[in-house]
Design an enzyme around this catalytic site. Structure first.
Site, short mmCIF file in Angstrom:
data_model
loop_
_atom_site.label_atom_id
_atom_site.label_comp_id
_atom_site.label_asym_id
_atom_site.label_seq_id
_atom_site.Cartn_x
_atom_site.Cartn_y
_atom_site.Cartn_z
N ASP A 205 0.81 -1.22 -0.12
CA ASP A 205 -0.02 0.05 0.17
C ASP A 205 0.85 1.41 0.15
O ASP A 205 1.76 1.33 0.73
CB ASP A 205 -1.07 0.07 1.29
CG ASP A 205 -1.88 0.99 1.21
OD1 ASP A 205 -2.62 1.26 0.29
OD2 ASP A 205 -1.95 1.81 2.19
N GLU B 212 8.47 -18.62 -5.23
CA GLU B 212 8.27 -17.35 -5.89
C GLU B 212 7.36 -16.32 -5.28
O GLU B 212 6.33 -16.09 -5.90
CB GLU B 212 7.90 -17.58 -7.56
CG GLU B 212 8.97 -18.58 -8.13
CD GLU B 212 8.41 -18.77 -9.50
OE1 GLU B 212 9.16 -18.10 -10.59
OE2 GLU B 212 7.48 -19.42 -9.95
#
Length: 538
Positions: A217, A270
């Site tokens: 954010d 990943e």
């Protein structure tokens, strides 16, 4: 049920780079599914509805904040980053959701909110008490004879000044603290090493619980310009995304993201970082996704593009060029929890027109190279709710009288699942925001099996995207086309979009795979309706 993903801590034998062409579905937690009848969505509700996302065909789910919070800004004011707010469930519920998502073949991305905390966070409470935590935030003396004026002219994104004055323990007026959003969201001081260490620990906490990545954010906001200089202009929120401001898109944020990339790569499976970054150009946005920084960044230029073929082509070209210059994939997004739903943006008051354009835009987005983000309910063709009563609104920007108009509530109304009356299967009680009566025909149940429905259009498009070798990551080229038309080609595939107000006749581009509207054909000539898109095998 599909096969489970590998254990999150196990290194992959051969990197898939799954994130380069993933379709990621955003869940606004409080508006997705309510399991306990309190009118607010929660983690068990999401877990129970994961089969919908698996059947839809997405690759991952992104969850908005569910951490302990006073909910002054929908959970983006975090009081404890390692606890689940009781409104949404428990840590055990979070663990169960992550594990169940993996069983469905879905990866899980969670929000991290590093620019600011809640004013109820233990750090800020210590700061107000005069403790050493004060240096973890931005406290400054005010200007004027008695310090009665803010330290500079910075404005909150939600309207009004970006500073609030404190009261000292003896009751006298004290210093001011910085909050680029609501006063309940004091900005952290990222010049303090303790802030870096704390967020490294927070990321590890959730990585070790199995999450597959983080949406960061305000990824552009943690670092402020030295000296915090005045801007010298009003309505600064309108300047975001058009120029570098002393509180946004400062070059120093990139050191934070490089450190987080190293941290993510120390875990197998990943794991990824996704930047919510507002930058004034595609070139500056690309800096956030250099090979040693985050994996993706939201493409807000595409989201904000008008319904115009020439403008869309320009944004697509600029986005692909900028991301390609650093070897990163482009992301495409049409809606999220902070903007008016694209159906309503495109329709400008005409929902039928907006729906035609929204369906066509979805096919264009899913045909482009890179990764796509879907916002919950767009697969149902939900419009913005524009007639919410003032008394039910909760968006903090609505209450800042000189700020925005609070329209974020209109895209956050709980989504409909089934039934003829509200709350349409969202839960057993009325949702925290009222749902329109017209949504009974837009529910998941009402649209399932209807070949003409928006839900089935999304399901077919996502299935084809996986089945066709030419979609997802990779290259594309434009075909010459008349004004108002976009015509793009990828290996074995062609996409034609008509943004104009009239039908367009074309030589048949190939074998029809999918279209957002019914096409007419006359021999080798097809008619592409206004505001429609079609996919072709070539």
């Amino acid at each position: 049920m599909t096969a489970a993903l590998p254990a999150p801590t196990a290194a992959a034998a051969a990197p898939s780079r799954w994130w380069r062409d993933a379709v990621i579905y955003q869940v606004y937690v409080r508006s997705f599914a309510d399991s306990d009848g309190d009118g607010v969505g929660d983690l068990p509700g999401i877990t129970a509805r994961l089969p919908h996302l698996a059947a839809l065909g997405v690759d991952a789910v992104w969850l908005t904040p569910f951490y302990a919070s006073p909910q002054a800004d929908g959970g983006y004011d975090v009081a404890d980053y390692r606890e689940v707010d009781p409104l949404f469930g428990t840590l055990a519920d979070a663990d169960r959701l992550i594990a169940t998502a993996h069983e469905h073949g879905l990866r899980v991305i969670v929000d991290v909110v590093p620019n600011h905390t809640s004013d109820r966070h233990a750090w800020f409470r210590g700061a107000l008490a005069g403790g050493p935590e004060r240096d973890l935030y931005h406290f400054r003396p005010g200007k004027g004879t008695d310090g009665q004026l803010p330290p500079n002219d910075w404005e909150s994104v939600f309207g009004g000044p970006a500073w609030t004055r404190t009261t000292d323990p003896d009751g006298t007026p004290g210093d001011w603290y910085l909050h680029l959003f609501a006063p309940q969201q004091p900005d952290l001081n990222w010049e303090n090493p303790a802030v870096h260490a704390e967020f490294d620990s927070i990321l590890r906490f959730w990585l070790e619980r199995g999450v597959d990545g983080f949406r960061v954010d305000v990824a552009h906001g943690m670092v402020k310009a030295p000296g915090m200089p005045d801007i010298g202009a009003r309505e600064q929120a309108k300047m975001i995304g058009s120029q570098v401001l002393p509180f946004f898109d400062q070059d120093g944020v990139h050191a934070v993201h490089r450190n987080w990339r190293r941290l993510l790569e120390s875990y197998g499976g990943e794991r990824i970082g996704v930047a919510e970054a507002w930058a004034p150009s595609p070139e500056r946005l690309a800096l956030y996704v250099r090979p040693d920084e985050l994996h993706q960044a939201f493409n807000f230029q595409f989201l904000g593009c008008p319904w115009d073929a020439e403008a869309m082509r320009a944004v697509v070209d600029a986005s692909l060029a900028a991301a390609g210059s650093v070897g990163a994939p482009t992301t495409w997004v049409l809606s999220n929890h902070d903007v008016v739903r694209h159906l309503s943006r495109y329709g400008a008051g005409d929902d039928a027109l907006g729906l035609r354009r929204a369906r066509a835009a979805a096919l264009l987005m899913l045909a482009l190279p890179g990764s796509a983000y879907l916002y919950q309910g767009e697969e149902l063709g939900l419009p913005e709710v524009t007639d919410l009563p003032d008394e039910v609104r909760q968006d903090p920007s609505f209450f800042r009288t000189d700020g925005q108009d609070g329209l974020r509530d209109g895209c956050r109304v709980p989504i409909p699942w089934e039934g003829e009356e509200a709350p349409y299967g969202f839960g057993t009680a009325a949702g925290w925001l009222p749902q329109p009566a017209s949504w009974r025909s837009l529910s998941v149940a009402a649209q399932t099996g209807d070949a003409d429905s928006t839900l089935e259009l999304y399901r077919r498009a996502l299935r084809l995207r996986k089945e066709l070798d030419g979609l997802g990551d990779g290259g594309m080229r434009w075909q010459q086309s008349p004004p108002g038309l976009l015509d793009l080609v990828r290996p074995g595939f062609r996409c034609t979009l008509n943004t104009g107000p009239l039908p367009v006749q074309l030589p048949r581009p190939g074998s029809l795979l999918l279209s957002s509207a019914h096409l007419a054909a006359d021999g080798e000539t097809i008619t592409l309706p206004a505001d429609s898109c079609a996919w072709w095998a070539i």
